[in-house]
Design a protein around this motif. Sequence first.
Motif, PDB file in Angstrom:
ATOM      1  N   GLU A  11       0.831  -1.207   0.000  1.00 36.88           N
ATOM      2  CA  GLU A  11       0.000   0.000   0.000  1.00 36.88           C
ATOM      3  C   GLU A  11       0.864   1.255   0.000  1.00 36.88           C
ATOM      4  OE1 GLU A  11      -3.344   0.151  -0.288  1.00 36.88           O
ATOM      5  OE2 GLU A  11      -3.256  -2.018  -0.548  1.00 36.88           O
ATOM      6  N   THR A  12       2.019   1.183   0.655  1.00 35.40           N
ATOM      7  CA  THR A  12       2.908   2.341   0.789  1.00 35.40           C
ATOM      8  C   THR A  12       3.466   2.738  -0.571  1.00 35.40           C
ATOM      9  OG1 THR A  12       3.528   1.590   2.994  1.00 35.40           O
ATOM     10  CG2 THR A  12       4.962   3.228   1.950  1.00 35.40           C
ATOM     11  N   ILE A  13       3.444   4.014  -0.842  1.00 31.73           N
ATOM     12  CA  ILE A  13       4.012   4.566  -2.071  1.00 31.73           C
ATOM     13  C   ILE A  13       5.254   5.365  -1.698  1.00 31.73           C
ATOM     14  CG2 ILE A  13       3.624   6.180  -3.976  1.00 31.73           C
ATOM     15  CD1 ILE A  13       0.626   5.451  -3.723  1.00 31.73           C
ATOM     16  N   ILE A  14       6.349   5.130  -2.408  1.00 33.12           N
ATOM     17  CA  ILE A  14       7.580   5.898  -2.198  1.00 33.12           C
ATOM     18  C   ILE A  14       7.531   7.078  -3.171  1.00 33.12           C
ATOM     19  CG2 ILE A  14      10.098   5.883  -2.163  1.00 33.12           C
ATOM     20  CD1 ILE A  14       8.779   3.920  -0.150  1.00 33.12           C
ATOM     21  N   HIS A  15       7.305   8.266  -2.632  1.00 29.99           N
ATOM     22  CA  HIS A  15       7.250   9.472  -3.458  1.00 29.99           C
ATOM     23  C   HIS A  15       8.662   9.957  -3.761  1.00 29.99           C
ATOM     24  CE1 HIS A  15       3.312   9.435  -1.406  1.00 29.99           C
ATOM     25  NE2 HIS A  15       2.900   9.809  -2.596  1.00 29.99           N
ATOM     26  N   THR A  41      10.469   9.162   5.259  1.00 34.79           N
ATOM     27  CA  THR A  41       9.220   8.793   5.930  1.00 34.79           C
ATOM     28  C   THR A  41       8.518   7.681   5.167  1.00 34.79           C
ATOM     29  OG1 THR A  41       8.981  11.039   6.777  1.00 34.79           O
ATOM     30  CG2 THR A  41       7.004   9.668   6.758  1.00 34.79           C
ATOM     31  N   ASN A  42       8.489   7.770   3.845  1.00 36.83           N
ATOM     32  CA  ASN A  42       7.865   6.725   3.031  1.00 36.83           C
ATOM     33  C   ASN A  42       8.551   5.378   3.238  1.00 36.83           C
ATOM     34  OD1 ASN A  42       7.320   8.896   0.149  1.00 36.83           O
ATOM     35  ND2 ASN A  42       6.035   8.580   1.925  1.00 36.83           N
ATOM     36  N   ALA A  47       8.735  -0.096   5.661  1.00 35.82           N
ATOM     37  CA  ALA A  47       9.317  -1.065   6.600  1.00 35.82           C
ATOM     38  C   ALA A  47       8.269  -1.540   7.601  1.00 35.82           C
ATOM     39  CB  ALA A  47      10.503  -0.435   7.324  1.00 35.82           C
ATOM     40  N   ARG A  48       7.473  -0.611   8.105  1.00 37.20           N
ATOM     41  CA  ARG A  48       6.401  -0.970   9.038  1.00 37.20           C
ATOM     42  C   ARG A  48       5.399  -1.911   8.370  1.00 37.20           C
ATOM     43  NH1 ARG A  48       2.970   3.757  11.347  1.00 37.20           N
ATOM     44  NH2 ARG A  48       4.797   4.083  12.630  1.00 37.20           N
ATOM     45  N   ILE A  50       5.905  -3.956   5.857  1.00 43.32           N
ATOM     46  CA  ILE A  50       6.531  -5.272   5.668  1.00 43.32           C
ATOM     47  C   ILE A  50       6.500  -6.061   6.971  1.00 43.32           C
ATOM     48  CG2 ILE A  50       8.725  -6.445   5.222  1.00 43.32           C
ATOM     49  CD1 ILE A  50       9.288  -4.133   3.180  1.00 43.32           C
ATOM     50  N   LEU A  51       6.849  -5.413   8.070  1.00 48.99           N
ATOM     51  CA  LEU A  51       6.814  -6.085   9.370  1.00 48.99           C
ATOM     52  C   LEU A  51       5.395  -6.555   9.691  1.00 48.99           C
ATOM     53  CD1 LEU A  51       9.150  -3.773  11.468  1.00 48.99           C
ATOM     54  CD2 LEU A  51       9.628  -6.109  10.722  1.00 48.99           C
ATOM     55  N   GLN A  52       4.417  -5.700   9.479  1.00 53.99           N
ATOM     56  CA  GLN A  52       3.026  -6.055   9.779  1.00 53.99           C
ATOM     57  C   GLN A  52       2.539  -7.217   8.932  1.00 53.99           C
ATOM     58  OE1 GLN A  52       1.050  -2.271   9.271  1.00 53.99           O
ATOM     59  NE2 GLN A  52       1.318  -1.721  11.425  1.00 53.99           N
ATOM     60  N   LYS A  53       2.889  -7.215   7.635  1.00 56.34           N
ATOM     61  CA  LYS A  53       2.452  -8.298   6.745  1.00 56.34           C
ATOM     62  C   LYS A  53       3.091  -9.628   7.132  1.00 56.34           C
ATOM     63  CE  LYS A  53       1.075  -5.780   2.682  1.00 56.34           C
ATOM     64  NZ  LYS A  53       0.346  -6.279   1.545  1.00 56.34           N
ATOM     65  N   ASN A  54       4.209  -9.574   7.825  1.00 54.13           N
ATOM     66  CA  ASN A  54       4.910 -10.783   8.261  1.00 54.13           C
ATOM     67  C   ASN A  54       4.711 -11.060   9.741  1.00 54.13           C
ATOM     68  OD1 ASN A  54       6.587 -11.878   5.890  1.00 54.13           O
ATOM     69  ND2 ASN A  54       6.815  -9.665   5.760  1.00 54.13           N
ATOM     70  N   ASN A  55       3.732 -10.379  10.333  1.00 53.39           N
ATOM     71  CA  ASN A  55       3.408 -10.551  11.758  1.00 53.39           C
ATOM     72  C   ASN A  55       4.635 -10.405  12.654  1.00 53.39           C
ATOM     73  OD1 ASN A  55       0.628 -11.071  11.297  1.00 53.39           O
ATOM     74  ND2 ASN A  55       1.187 -13.122  10.631  1.00 53.39           N
TER      75      ASN A  55
END
Length: 70
Positions: A11-15, A41-42, A47-48, A50-55
């Motif tokens: 979902e995160t977009i790197i601007h 910040t992006n 990183a957050r 990715i961590l969440q998707k991998n529990n």
Amino acid sequence: VRNNLGHMTFETIIHRNTRLSEAPSFGVSVLHHDAASKGATNYLLLAREILQKNNLDIMDIVKRKEITGF
């Protein structure tokens, strides 16, 4: 890309921004170059995600590094 690979995208977009583009020319990450920039910040948000998707939690990573050195 999301239409075809939606389940495999983040979902995160790197601007793009100047500080993000400058960092490699200084030989540092954008976090070291300008941690307050939009690009930094992006990447932190990615990183957050990715961590969440991998529990995982950031403390899981810290503990693993303390134990293994990686």
